[in-house]
Design a protein around this motif. Structure first.
Motif, PDB file in Angstrom:
ATOM      1  N   SER A  58       3.100 -15.832  -6.429  1.00 54.20           N
ATOM      2  CA  SER A  58       3.270 -14.517  -5.808  1.00 54.20           C
ATOM      3  C   SER A  58       4.763 -14.228  -5.634  1.00 54.20           C
ATOM      4  N   GLY A  59       5.176 -13.012  -5.986  1.00 55.98           N
ATOM      5  CA  GLY A  59       6.584 -12.620  -5.874  1.00 55.98           C
ATOM      6  C   GLY A  59       7.413 -12.943  -7.108  1.00 55.98           C
ATOM      7  N   SER A  60       6.809 -13.623  -8.079  1.00 54.10           N
ATOM      8  CA  SER A  60       7.530 -14.012  -9.295  1.00 54.10           C
ATOM      9  C   SER A  60       7.373 -12.941 -10.381  1.00 54.10           C
ATOM     10  N   PRO A  61       8.323 -12.905 -11.320  1.00 52.34           N
ATOM     11  CA  PRO A  61       8.249 -11.905 -12.385  1.00 52.34           C
ATOM     12  C   PRO A  61       7.123 -12.171 -13.378  1.00 52.34           C
ATOM     13  N   VAL A  62       6.518 -11.080 -13.843  1.00 52.70           N
ATOM     14  CA  VAL A  62       5.549 -11.125 -14.946  1.00 52.70           C
ATOM     15  C   VAL A  62       6.313 -10.627 -16.164  1.00 52.70           C
ATOM     16  N   ILE A  63       6.309 -11.425 -17.234  1.00 48.03           N
ATOM     17  CA  ILE A  63       7.154 -11.141 -18.401  1.00 48.03           C
ATOM     18  C   ILE A  63       6.293 -10.877 -19.626  1.00 48.03           C
ATOM     19  N   ILE A  69       8.059  -6.955 -16.531  1.00 46.30           N
ATOM     20  CA  ILE A  69       7.303  -5.700 -16.423  1.00 46.30           C
ATOM     21  C   ILE A  69       6.802  -5.455 -15.008  1.00 46.30           C
ATOM     22  N   GLY A  70       6.905  -6.474 -14.164  1.00 50.75           N
ATOM     23  CA  GLY A  70       6.456  -6.328 -12.787  1.00 50.75           C
ATOM     24  C   GLY A  70       6.535  -7.646 -12.045  1.00 50.75           C
ATOM     25  N   LYS A  88       2.373  -5.878  -9.403  1.00 50.90           N
ATOM     26  CA  LYS A  88       3.063  -4.662  -8.969  1.00 50.90           C
ATOM     27  C   LYS A  88       4.014  -4.299 -10.104  1.00 50.90           C
ATOM     28  N   SER A  89       3.705  -3.191 -10.773  1.00 50.72           N
ATOM     29  CA  SER A  89       4.472  -2.775 -11.953  1.00 50.72           C
ATOM     30  C   SER A  89       5.860  -2.284 -11.580  1.00 50.72           C
ATOM     31  N   ASN A  90       6.824  -2.567 -12.439  1.00 50.56           N
ATOM     32  CA  ASN A  90       8.176  -2.026 -12.260  1.00 50.56           C
ATOM     33  C   ASN A  90       8.235  -0.536 -12.590  1.00 50.56           C
ATOM     34  N   GLY A  92       5.666   1.601 -11.968  1.00 51.97           N
ATOM     35  CA  GLY A  92       4.759   2.357 -11.113  1.00 51.97           C
ATOM     36  C   GLY A  92       3.408   2.530 -11.758  1.00 51.97           C
ATOM     37  N   ARG A  93       2.468   3.039 -10.972  1.00 49.31           N
ATOM     38  CA  ARG A  93       1.105   3.270 -11.447  1.00 49.31           C
ATOM     39  C   ARG A  93       0.869   4.773 -11.500  1.00 49.31           C
ATOM     40  N   GLY A  94       0.291   5.241 -12.561  1.00 49.42           N
ATOM     41  CA  GLY A  94       0.004   6.659 -12.720  1.00 49.42           C
ATOM     42  C   GLY A  94      -1.137   7.137 -11.864  1.00 49.42           C
ATOM     43  N   ASP A  95      -1.946   6.203 -11.313  1.00 47.72           N
ATOM     44  CA  ASP A  95      -3.100   6.609 -10.521  1.00 47.72           C
ATOM     45  C   ASP A  95      -2.811   6.649  -9.027  1.00 47.72           C
ATOM     46  N   ILE A  96      -1.590   6.307  -8.614  1.00 48.45           N
ATOM     47  CA  ILE A  96      -1.215   6.322  -7.202  1.00 48.45           C
ATOM     48  C   ILE A  96      -0.012   7.236  -7.038  1.00 48.45           C
ATOM     49  N   LYS A  97      -0.102   8.140  -6.107  1.00 52.92           N
ATOM     50  CA  LYS A  97       1.014   9.080  -5.840  1.00 52.92           C
ATOM     51  C   LYS A  97       1.911   8.549  -4.762  1.00 52.92           C
TER      52      LYS A  97
END
Length: 97
Positions: A58-63, A69-70, A88-90, A92-97
């Motif tokens: 948790s808290g580590s980068p996804v590559i 990328i997040g 958590k995407s770098n 953002g998510r298109g489905d959350i405002k």
């Protein structure tokens, strides 16, 4: 010839992308750190989605693509489905405002 089930774009990647719909408990062979490794999937992975090649704390980068990328929002185990529930995407998510 064995059909490739997933693809890793860059040797830095800690996720692979499914080239087909993959089933839970399916074993996928991928190259990780220059070694061929069998990865047992913990969940089904839809075509075009990601699964983890390595444990990602948790808290580590996804590559992916050799780029971050997040960030993992929880521990992601080897073979886990990587998506909005644990990433958590770098961008953002298109489905959350």
């Amino acid at each position: 010839m064995i059909k490739k089930r997933a693809i890793v774009i860059n040797s830095k990647d800690n996720v692979a992308t499914a080239l087909d719909d993959l089933k839970a408990d399916q074993v996928i062979q991928e190259e990780v750190d220059s070694l061929k490794k069998n990865i047992k999937l913990n969940q089904g992975i839809p075509f075009g989605h990601k699964f983890s090649l390595k444990e990602i704390p948790s808290g580590s980068p996804v590559i992916k693509y050799g780029e971050v990328i997040g960030t993992a929002s929880e521990l992601i185990k080897v073979g886990d489905y990587v998506h909005v529930h644990n990433l958590k995407s770098n961008r953002g998510r298109g489905d959350i405002k």
